[in-house]
Design a protein around this motif. Structure first.
Motif, PDB file in Angstrom:
ATOM      1  N   HIS A 295      48.837   0.306  22.676  1.00  0.00           N
ATOM      2  CA  HIS A 295      48.230   1.570  22.254  1.00  0.00           C
ATOM      3  C   HIS A 295      48.799   1.915  20.893  1.00  0.00           C
ATOM      4  O   HIS A 295      48.398   1.374  19.890  1.00  0.00           O
ATOM      5  CB  HIS A 295      48.462   2.655  23.304  1.00  0.00           C
ATOM      6  CG  HIS A 295      47.585   2.497  24.500  1.00  0.00           C
ATOM      7  ND1 HIS A 295      47.839   1.575  25.500  1.00  0.00           N
ATOM      8  CD2 HIS A 295      46.431   3.102  24.840  1.00  0.00           C
ATOM      9  CE1 HIS A 295      46.865   1.628  26.409  1.00  0.00           C
ATOM     10  NE2 HIS A 295      46.004   2.553  26.037  1.00  0.00           N
TER      11      HIS A 295
ATOM     12  N   ASP B   9      44.299  -0.061  21.715  1.00  0.00           N
ATOM     13  CA  ASP B   9      43.302   0.911  22.145  1.00  0.00           C
ATOM     14  C   ASP B   9      43.460   2.243  21.412  1.00  0.00           C
ATOM     15  O   ASP B   9      44.557   2.586  20.940  1.00  0.00           O
ATOM     16  CB  ASP B   9      43.439   1.176  23.654  1.00  0.00           C
ATOM     17  CG  ASP B   9      42.796   0.069  24.488  1.00  0.00           C
ATOM     18  OD1 ASP B   9      42.441  -0.975  23.929  1.00  0.00           O
ATOM     19  OD2 ASP B   9      42.651   0.277  25.714  1.00  0.00           O
ATOM     20  N   ASP B  10      42.382   2.981  21.357  1.00  0.00           N
ATOM     21  CA  ASP B  10      42.298   4.385  20.916  1.00  0.00           C
ATOM     22  C   ASP B  10      42.189   4.535  19.387  1.00  0.00           C
ATOM     23  O   ASP B  10      41.343   5.267  18.904  1.00  0.00           O
ATOM     24  CB  ASP B  10      43.479   5.242  21.420  1.00  0.00           C
ATOM     25  CG  ASP B  10      43.604   5.249  22.934  1.00  0.00           C
ATOM     26  OD1 ASP B  10      42.687   4.726  23.609  1.00  0.00           O
ATOM     27  OD2 ASP B  10      44.616   5.761  23.444  1.00  0.00           O
TER      28      ASP B  10
ATOM     29  N   HIS C 210      35.431   1.921  22.144  1.00  0.00           N
ATOM     30  CA  HIS C 210      36.277   2.414  23.244  1.00  0.00           C
ATOM     31  C   HIS C 210      35.751   3.788  23.655  1.00  0.00           C
ATOM     32  O   HIS C 210      36.527   4.665  23.979  1.00  0.00           O
ATOM     33  CB  HIS C 210      37.725   2.473  22.744  1.00  0.00           C
ATOM     34  CG  HIS C 210      38.786   2.673  23.792  1.00  0.00           C
ATOM     35  ND1 HIS C 210      38.855   1.951  24.958  1.00  0.00           N
ATOM     36  CD2 HIS C 210      39.854   3.516  23.828  1.00  0.00           C
ATOM     37  CE1 HIS C 210      39.912   2.349  25.661  1.00  0.00           C
ATOM     38  NE2 HIS C 210      40.528   3.304  24.998  1.00  0.00           N
TER      39      HIS C 210
ATOM     40  N   HIS D 269      36.550   9.192  24.982  1.00  0.00           N
ATOM     41  CA  HIS D 269      37.553   8.651  25.900  1.00  0.00           C
ATOM     42  C   HIS D 269      37.525   9.268  27.297  1.00  0.00           C
ATOM     43  O   HIS D 269      38.568   9.604  27.879  1.00  0.00           O
ATOM     44  CB  HIS D 269      38.955   8.827  25.283  1.00  0.00           C
ATOM     45  CG  HIS D 269      39.967   7.826  25.754  1.00  0.00           C
ATOM     46  ND1 HIS D 269      40.639   7.944  26.950  1.00  0.00           N
ATOM     47  CD2 HIS D 269      40.434   6.686  25.203  1.00  0.00           C
ATOM     48  CE1 HIS D 269      41.479   6.930  27.089  1.00  0.00           C
ATOM     49  NE2 HIS D 269      41.366   6.139  26.043  1.00  0.00           N
TER      50      HIS D 269
ATOM     51  N   PRO E  23      37.880   2.927  28.588  1.00  0.00           N
ATOM     52  CA  PRO E  23      38.996   3.888  28.586  1.00  0.00           C
ATOM     53  C   PRO E  23      39.675   3.898  29.961  1.00  0.00           C
ATOM     54  O   PRO E  23      38.983   3.870  30.987  1.00  0.00           O
ATOM     55  CB  PRO E  23      38.310   5.231  28.312  1.00  0.00           C
ATOM     56  CG  PRO E  23      37.039   4.875  27.605  1.00  0.00           C
ATOM     57  CD  PRO E  23      36.616   3.546  28.177  1.00  0.00           C
TER      58      PRO E  23
HETATM   59 ZN   LIG Z   1      42.258   4.412  25.545  1.00  0.00          ZN
END
Ligand SMILES: [Zn+2]
Length: 266
Positions: free
Chosen positions: A12, A72-73, A134, A138, A174
């Protein structure tokens, strides 16, 4: 080999001082650098998500010891801390962005910590980091009604395409959540493959919309990291790992000593 298991690492944030919301899943920049050095030392060849899936679709051979590095994110530290390390090693990677969390025109304010802006995402893309979707905000996709689910997937895809000039080919759920309905919607939106979360390595037989990833945490020591990428049991050695506070430099030194010992014996 047709069903060689492939480690897909899920990162992350990479941050020196993460906030409470992201701390457990953020990795310190020094730890990230050590982990990348180990990947190189173990002879892995990082590939991006689209290339892995394409190889598995067509039975095209993969490079030696393929491995995926994914984020991710869309945290800012991926640009600040991870990108220079990836570039140094020449490692491919994939970044999955929640488009409503990236700073700029589409920002919904949901980002958990300092997020990337679109210029930084473009710089990552230019440096050979695949940019995947993604969702937009989320959510837990399996909890959404059909219309909202479609909007999350399509809006994300359109924003990435607008900002980067390239339609995203890969998606990450997510929270790793998906259901048959979610996987179908992801496929119908035009994503060619999608990553989930699991405790094991990815295999071709999992199918292109349910490839498993392993989680790298702030608490993941370098020996546990080695077991993760080698696909060995995590729980069994947990206590021992907790006791190991020495860094990779020492692990590496020990290994070299061991190798030398073997060499002198033969
Ligand atoms: Zn995420």
């Amino acid at each position: 080999m047709a069903d060689t298991p492939v480690p897909i690492l899920m990162y992350h944030s990479v941050a020196t001082a993460p906030n409470d919301a992201t701390r457990a899943l953020s990795v310190a920049p020094e730890a990230f650098a050590e982990q990348m050095a180990m990947i190189g030392d173990l002879g892995f060849t990082p590939v991006n998500t689209a290339d892995l899936a394409a190889s598995w679709r067509s039975s095209r051979p993969l490079p030696r010891r393929p491995l995926l590095i994914t984020f991710d994110d869309g945290y800012e530290g991926v640009h600040r801390h991870a990108l220079p390390v990836l570039a140094k090693h020449g490692f491919a990677a994939t970044l999955f962005v929640s488009t409503g969390w990236i700073k700029g025109g589409h920002d919904t304010g949901g980002g958990l910590d300092t997020m990337l802006d679109w210029d930084q995402v473009r710089e990552l893309a230019a440096a050979d980091v695949e940019i995947g979707g993604h969702s937009h905000t989320h959510p837990q996709l399996d909890q959404l009604d059909d219309g909202t689910l479609r909007h999350e997937l399509i809006h994300c895809k359109e924003i990435v395409a607008d900002e980067l000039g390239t339609v995203p080919a890969s998606f990450a759920y997510p929270y790793g959540y998906s259901s048959r309905r979610v996987r179908e919607a992801v496929r119908e939106t035009g994503y060619a493959q999608a990553l989930a979360v699991g405790n094991g390595l990815a295999r071709r037989r999992q199918g292109p919309y349910a490839l498993q990833r392993v989680t790298v945490r702030r608490s993941t020591g370098i020996e546990e990291f080695e077991r993760l990428v080698e696909g060995r049991s995590i729980a069994r050695n947990f206590a021992r790992d907790r006791a190991l506070t020495k860094g990779y430099a020492m692990v590496r030194r020990a290994r070299q000593v061991r190798r030398k010992a073997i060499r002198t014996r033969v």
